[in-house]
Design a protein around this motif. Structure first.
Motif, PDB file in Angstrom:
ATOM      1  N   GLU A  53       0.587  -1.129  -0.108  1.00 18.27           N
ATOM      2  CA  GLU A  53      -0.209  -0.065   0.529  1.00 18.27           C
ATOM      3  C   GLU A  53       0.919   1.432   0.007  1.00 18.27           C
ATOM      4  OE1 GLU A  53      -3.474  -0.131   3.285  1.00 18.27           O
ATOM      5  OE2 GLU A  53      -1.709  -2.228   3.341  1.00 18.27           O
ATOM      6  N   GLU A  54       0.206   2.399  -0.483  1.00 20.67           N
ATOM      7  CA  GLU A  54       0.810   3.313  -0.592  1.00 20.67           C
ATOM      8  C   GLU A  54       0.300   4.922   0.292  1.00 20.67           C
ATOM      9  OE1 GLU A  54       1.256   5.015  -4.722  1.00 20.67           O
ATOM     10  OE2 GLU A  54       3.324   2.978  -4.742  1.00 20.67           O
ATOM     11  N   HIS A  55       0.493   5.794   1.063  1.00 20.94           N
ATOM     12  CA  HIS A  55       0.161   7.287   1.499  1.00 20.94           C
ATOM     13  C   HIS A  55       1.231   7.855   1.965  1.00 20.94           C
ATOM     14  CE1 HIS A  55      -1.414   9.434   4.825  1.00 20.94           C
ATOM     15  NE2 HIS A  55      -2.306   8.887   4.843  1.00 20.94           N
ATOM     16  N   ALA A  56       0.870   9.031   0.955  1.00 20.63           N
ATOM     17  CA  ALA A  56       1.694  10.059   0.490  1.00 20.63           C
ATOM     18  C   ALA A  56       2.364  10.872   2.522  1.00 20.63           C
ATOM     19  CB  ALA A  56       0.707  10.897   0.203  1.00 20.63           C
ATOM     20  N   GLY A  57       1.896  10.432   3.356  1.00 20.80           N
ATOM     21  CA  GLY A  57       1.925  10.982   4.098  1.00 20.80           C
ATOM     22  C   GLY A  57       3.223  10.550   4.496  1.00 20.80           C
ATOM     23  N   PHE A  58       3.854   9.504   4.321  1.00 26.51           N
ATOM     24  CA  PHE A  58       5.126   9.365   4.949  1.00 26.51           C
ATOM     25  C   PHE A  58       6.316   9.722   3.359  1.00 26.51           C
ATOM     26  CE2 PHE A  58       3.277   5.732   6.282  1.00 26.51           C
ATOM     27  CZ  PHE A  58       3.530   5.592   8.019  1.00 26.51           C
ATOM     28  N   ASN A  59       5.880  10.234   2.332  1.00 25.42           N
ATOM     29  CA  ASN A  59       6.927  10.836   1.567  1.00 25.42           C
ATOM     30  C   ASN A  59       7.891  11.957   2.968  1.00 25.42           C
ATOM     31  OD1 ASN A  59       5.561   9.899  -0.648  1.00 25.42           O
ATOM     32  ND2 ASN A  59       4.636  11.118  -1.630  1.00 25.42           N
ATOM     33  N   GLU A  60       8.530  11.880   1.846  1.00 23.89           N
ATOM     34  CA  GLU A  60      10.285  12.496   2.886  1.00 23.89           C
ATOM     35  C   GLU A  60       9.328  14.551   2.612  1.00 23.89           C
ATOM     36  OE1 GLU A  60      11.749  14.220   4.899  1.00 23.89           O
ATOM     37  OE2 GLU A  60      13.625  13.251   4.803  1.00 23.89           O
ATOM     38  N   TYR A  61       9.710  15.148   3.434  1.00 22.50           N
ATOM     39  CA  TYR A  61       9.415  16.533   3.168  1.00 22.50           C
ATOM     40  C   TYR A  61      10.434  17.541   1.964  1.00 22.50           C
ATOM     41  CZ  TYR A  61      13.817  17.102   6.164  1.00 22.50           C
ATOM     42  OH  TYR A  61      15.632  16.516   6.657  1.00 22.50           O
ATOM     43  N   ASP A  62       9.931  18.281   0.951  1.00 18.84           N
ATOM     44  CA  ASP A  62      10.577  18.821  -0.081  1.00 18.84           C
ATOM     45  C   ASP A  62      11.953  19.381   0.301  1.00 18.84           C
ATOM     46  OD1 ASP A  62      11.134  19.781  -2.516  1.00 18.84           O
ATOM     47  OD2 ASP A  62       9.287  19.688  -3.344  1.00 18.84           O
ATOM     48  N   PHE A  63      12.948  19.267   0.405  1.00 20.33           N
ATOM     49  CA  PHE A  63      14.507  20.148   0.888  1.00 20.33           C
ATOM     50  C   PHE A  63      14.553  20.740  -0.077  1.00 20.33           C
ATOM     51  CE2 PHE A  63      15.592  15.760  -0.216  1.00 20.33           C
ATOM     52  CZ  PHE A  63      16.593  16.306  -0.769  1.00 20.33           C
ATOM     53  N   GLY A  64      14.635  20.130  -1.045  1.00 18.50           N
ATOM     54  CA  GLY A  64      14.408  21.557  -2.513  1.00 18.50           C
ATOM     55  C   GLY A  64      13.557  22.676  -2.336  1.00 18.50           C
ATOM     56  N   ASP A  65      12.777  22.673  -1.694  1.00 17.86           N
ATOM     57  CA  ASP A  65      11.959  23.167  -1.955  1.00 17.86           C
ATOM     58  C   ASP A  65      11.716  24.124  -1.041  1.00 17.86           C
ATOM     59  OD1 ASP A  65       8.817  24.164  -3.060  1.00 17.86           O
ATOM     60  OD2 ASP A  65       8.497  23.890  -0.650  1.00 17.86           O
ATOM     61  N   LEU A  66      12.280  23.812   0.534  1.00 26.89           N
ATOM     62  CA  LEU A  66      12.538  24.368   1.115  1.00 26.89           C
ATOM     63  C   LEU A  66      13.836  25.870   0.876  1.00 26.89           C
ATOM     64  CD1 LEU A  66      11.897  22.265   4.149  1.00 26.89           C
ATOM     65  CD2 LEU A  66      10.320  23.954   3.510  1.00 26.89           C
ATOM     66  N   LEU A  67      14.711  25.227   0.435  1.00 26.13           N
ATOM     67  CA  LEU A  67      16.129  25.899   0.314  1.00 26.13           C
ATOM     68  C   LEU A  67      15.342  26.847  -0.893  1.00 26.13           C
ATOM     69  CD1 LEU A  67      18.767  23.012   0.276  1.00 26.13           C
ATOM     70  CD2 LEU A  67      18.005  24.914   1.715  1.00 26.13           C
ATOM     71  N   GLN A  68      14.468  26.856  -1.455  1.00 25.16           N
ATOM     72  CA  GLN A  68      14.065  27.281  -2.939  1.00 25.16           C
ATOM     73  C   GLN A  68      13.685  28.375  -2.014  1.00 25.16           C
ATOM     74  OE1 GLN A  68      14.639  27.739  -6.382  1.00 25.16           O
ATOM     75  NE2 GLN A  68      16.482  26.321  -5.609  1.00 25.16           N
TER      76      GLN A  68
END
Length: 216
Positions: free
Chosen positions: A69-84
């Motif tokens: 099964e998949e749950h998007a809540g287990f995805n990493e925070y978007d570190f590239g987006d945070l740096l941008q």
């Protein structure tokens, strides 16, 4: 009590155009942890990953073809987006290319993100924390006795900090310690969920296994 075993994905592709791809080492790490679980006769009743390719491919290389099964809540925070967002679209080259500088800057950036010190990120820290908790609740809402999750360092750091009742700063301090394919184990019963083991890598505790160790 039931077990929730959360494994960080294998090494991804730092510095490449597409980070979300396991390196050759990442696949070897996943094979090693999968072999260890089989050697221990630890057979999961339920498999869950986030939706990221590096998470799904780790599960496959562990020997669980067909995925779970998949749950998007287990995805990493978007570190590239945070740096941008923090650098307003002009991330210094040294931050992008030098591993030590990158992770030192990322630590500082996550602390500022937690404090809402900049805007423009696609996700607030509060939203991240809420989706991680929703994913944990999803994984634990089951009759399964052994739940295996493949996720990412920030998510595991967040889950661990919450289970310990630690302040939010500990999320990142824990995040930066987590080795690729390390195992973090929780025990749960209904809404109760407690930390049992953090960042364990017995599959690296031999001379040959030690060659597989990586943090990013």
């Amino acid at each position: 009590m039931s077990e929730l075993l959360v494994i960080r994905h294998g090494q991804a592709s730092f510095g490449h155009d597409d980070y979300d791809v396991l390196s050759d080492l990442g696949h070897q790490q996943a094979e090693a942890v999968g072999a260890l679980l089989r050697e221990m006769a630890w057979v999961p009743d339920r498999l869950v990953t986030g939706t990221l390719k590096r998470q799904r491919d780790t599960l496959t290389s562990m020997g669980f073809a067909g995925g779970g099964e998949e749950h998007a809540g287990f995805n990493e925070y978007d570190f590239g987006d945070l740096l941008q967002a923090r650098f307003r679209g002009d991330v210094p080259d040294l931050v992008k290319g030098d591993r030590r500088t990158h992770f030192r800057t990322l630590r500082e950036t996550v602390f500022e993100w937690q404090d809402a010190s900049f805007d423009g990120a696609s996700e607030t820290y509060a939203e991240f924390a809420a989706r991680v908790e929703a994913a944990r609740a999803f994984a634990c809402d089951t009759d399964a006795k052994r739940v295996l999750v493949v996720s990412s360092g920030g998510v595991i750091g967040q889950m661990t900090a919450v289970a310990l009742g630690a302040d939010r700063r500990h999320m990142m301090e824990l995040n930066l310690q987590i080795k690729n394919t390390a195992m973090t184990r929780f025990v749960f019963n209904g809404a109760r969920c407690s930390l049992n083991e953090f960042n364990a890598t017995p599959h690296f505790m031999t001379p040959e296994g030690a060659k597989l160790l990586s943090y990013s």
